[in-house]
Motif scaffolding. Structure first.
Motif, short mmCIF file in Angstrom:
data_model
loop_
_atom_site.label_atom_id
_atom_site.label_comp_id
_atom_site.label_asym_id
_atom_site.label_seq_id
_atom_site.Cartn_x
_atom_site.Cartn_y
_atom_site.Cartn_z
N VAL A 56 -48.84 14.67 -2.37
CA VAL A 56 -48.98 14.14 -1.01
C VAL A 56 -49.74 12.81 -1.03
O VAL A 56 -49.32 11.83 -0.40
CB VAL A 56 -49.68 15.16 -0.09
N GLY A 57 -50.84 12.77 -1.76
CA GLY A 57 -51.62 11.53 -1.84
C GLY A 57 -50.81 10.37 -2.40
O GLY A 57 -50.86 9.25 -1.87
N ASN A 58 -50.06 10.62 -3.47
CA ASN A 58 -49.23 9.57 -4.06
C ASN A 58 -48.12 9.13 -3.11
O ASN A 58 -47.82 7.94 -3.01
CB ASN A 58 -48.63 10.04 -5.38
N ALA A 59 -47.51 10.09 -2.41
CA ALA A 59 -46.43 9.75 -1.48
C ALA A 59 -46.96 8.90 -0.33
O ALA A 59 -46.30 7.95 0.10
CB ALA A 59 -45.76 11.02 -0.97
N ILE A 60 -48.13 9.23 0.18
CA ILE A 60 -48.74 8.43 1.25
C ILE A 60 -49.09 7.05 0.72
O ILE A 60 -48.87 6.03 1.38
CB ILE A 60 -49.96 9.15 1.85
N HIS A 61 -49.63 7.00 -0.49
CA HIS A 61 -49.98 5.71 -1.11
C HIS A 61 -48.75 4.83 -1.27
O HIS A 61 -48.82 3.61 -1.12
CB HIS A 61 -50.64 5.95 -2.47
N ASP A 62 -47.59 5.45 -1.57
CA ASP A 62 -46.35 4.68 -1.76
C ASP A 62 -45.81 4.09 -0.46
O ASP A 62 -45.00 3.18 -0.48
CB ASP A 62 -45.28 5.56 -2.42
N GLU A 63 -46.24 4.63 0.67
CA GLU A 63 -45.84 4.07 1.98
C GLU A 63 -46.82 2.94 2.27
O GLU A 63 -47.86 3.13 2.91
CB GLU A 63 -45.90 5.15 3.06
N LYS A 64 -46.50 1.75 1.80
CA LYS A 64 -47.44 0.62 1.78
C LYS A 64 -48.10 0.34 3.13
O LYS A 64 -49.31 0.23 3.23
CB LYS A 64 -46.75 -0.65 1.26
N SER A 65 -47.31 0.20 4.17
CA SER A 65 -47.88 -0.16 5.47
C SER A 65 -48.78 0.94 5.99
O SER A 65 -49.87 0.67 6.50
CB SER A 65 -46.74 -0.44 6.46
N LEU A 66 -48.36 2.19 5.85
CA LEU A 66 -49.18 3.34 6.26
C LEU A 66 -50.49 3.34 5.49
O LEU A 66 -51.57 3.45 6.07
CB LEU A 66 -48.41 4.64 6.02
N ASN A 67 -50.39 3.21 4.19
CA ASN A 67 -51.57 3.26 3.32
C ASN A 67 -52.55 2.12 3.59
O ASN A 67 -53.75 2.33 3.66
CB ASN A 67 -51.13 3.25 1.86
N GLU A 68 -52.04 0.92 3.78
CA GLU A 68 -52.90 -0.25 3.97
C GLU A 68 -53.62 -0.25 5.32
O GLU A 68 -54.67 -0.86 5.46
CB GLU A 68 -52.08 -1.53 3.81
N ASN A 94 -47.26 10.23 12.64
CA ASN A 94 -46.05 11.02 12.42
C ASN A 94 -45.47 10.79 11.03
O ASN A 94 -44.95 11.72 10.40
CB ASN A 94 -45.01 10.70 13.50
N GLN A 95 -45.53 9.55 10.56
CA GLN A 95 -45.01 9.23 9.23
C GLN A 95 -45.80 9.98 8.16
O GLN A 95 -45.21 10.54 7.23
CB GLN A 95 -45.09 7.72 8.98
N ALA A 96 -47.12 10.02 8.29
CA ALA A 96 -47.95 10.75 7.32
C ALA A 96 -47.59 12.23 7.33
O ALA A 96 -47.50 12.87 6.27
CB ALA A 96 -49.43 10.56 7.64
N ASP A 97 -47.38 12.78 8.51
CA ASP A 97 -46.99 14.17 8.65
C ASP A 97 -45.67 14.45 7.94
O ASP A 97 -45.55 15.42 7.18
CB ASP A 97 -46.88 14.52 10.14
N GLU A 98 -44.68 13.61 8.18
CA GLU A 98 -43.36 13.77 7.56
C GLU A 98 -43.45 13.67 6.04
O GLU A 98 -42.81 14.44 5.32
CB GLU A 98 -42.39 12.73 8.10
N VAL A 99 -44.22 12.71 5.55
CA VAL A 99 -44.39 12.54 4.11
C VAL A 99 -45.01 13.79 3.49
O VAL A 99 -44.55 14.28 2.46
CB VAL A 99 -45.25 11.29 3.80
N ALA A 100 -46.03 14.34 4.13
CA ALA A 100 -46.69 15.54 3.60
C ALA A 100 -45.75 16.74 3.62
O ALA A 100 -45.66 17.48 2.64
CB ALA A 100 -47.95 15.83 4.41
N ARG A 101 -45.04 16.93 4.72
CA ARG A 101 -44.13 18.08 4.84
C ARG A 101 -42.99 18.03 3.84
O ARG A 101 -42.45 19.07 3.45
CB ARG A 101 -43.55 18.16 6.26
N ALA A 102 -42.61 16.84 3.42
CA ALA A 102 -41.48 16.67 2.49
C ALA A 102 -41.83 17.04 1.05
O ALA A 102 -40.92 17.18 0.22
CB ALA A 102 -40.98 15.23 2.55
N GLN A 103 -43.10 17.23 0.76
CA GLN A 103 -43.49 17.51 -0.62
C GLN A 103 -43.26 18.98 -0.98
O GLN A 103 -43.43 19.87 -0.16
CB GLN A 103 -44.96 17.13 -0.85
N GLU A 104 -42.91 19.17 -2.21
CA GLU A 104 -42.61 20.51 -2.74
C GLU A 104 -43.82 21.44 -2.63
O GLU A 104 -44.95 21.04 -2.85
CB GLU A 104 -42.20 20.36 -4.21
#
Length: 195
Positions: A56-68, A94-104
């Motif tokens: 989850v942390g890596n996926a959020i980090h990869d979303e550049k605009s969200l992370n920055e 909402n984007q952070a939520d979707e990214v987290a939910r998408a993780q295995e």
């Protein structure tokens, strides 16, 4: 040759300590066994929680605009993910939520992100101090069979989130103790109950 081995040993030791594996390496099997013996999760669940947090942390980090533009903490317990911190828009939340939910292996996401500018270092330091005080208050609970290490504590801007596999009477006592700690503005229970 000895200098090269020494340098590699120091670098490896630093990498291990920074990765959070120091208790495992320094304490050996005893530290790992003690942690598993006190935790109500299986060893496999504990390992999976660490993997989920990393994914989850890596996926959020990869979303550049969200992370920055955001300050997002990821906490995991028994397949449950807590997103806490600040993000400037509902779209980012909402984007952070979707990214987290998408993780295995994510069973549930608690999206507690607040729509606000990222918190200051002073606030984050205060939150760390509150977390330490809450953990200390849990050590003093006089409940038969209760182990305070079974409660995961996360603090964001004075709000304390409590996670863990507990009985209702343990949860009630933990919440009462937490509410008495100076600086705590709100307590959010995210427990899974055993009874």
């Amino acid at each position: 040759m000895k200098n090269r081995v020494l340098t590699l040993s120091i670098l490896l030791g630093g990498a291990i300590i920074n990765s959070g594996c120091a208790p495992l390496v320094i304490g050996g099997v005893a530290a790992t066994t003690a942690t598993v013996a006190h935790d109500r999760r299986t060893a496999g669940s504990m390992i999976e929680d660490d993997a989920i947090k990393l994914r989850v942390g890596n996926a959020i980090h990869d979303e550049k605009s969200l992370n920055e533009n955001s300050h997002i903490n990821v906490t995991t317990f028994n397949g449950m993910v807590l997103l806490s911190g600040e993000t400037p828009t509902e779209t980012f939340r909402n984007q952070a939520d979707e990214v987290a939910r998408a993780q295995e292996k994510v069973r549930r996401v608690y999206n507690e992100l607040v729509i606000a500018a990222p918190s200051s270092m002073m606030t984050r330091s205060s939150d760390s101090w509150i977390t330490a005080k809450v953990k200390g208050s849990l050590v003093g609970l006089d409940i038969k069979g209760f182990d305070p290490s079974r409660v995961k504590v996360t603090t964001e801007n004075g709000t304390v989130f409590l996670m863990g596999l507990v009985y209702h009477h343990e949860a009630d006592a933990a919440v009462d103790a937490t509410r008495k700690v100076g600086g705590v503005q709100r307590v959010v229970k995210l427990f899974e109950y055993l009874d």
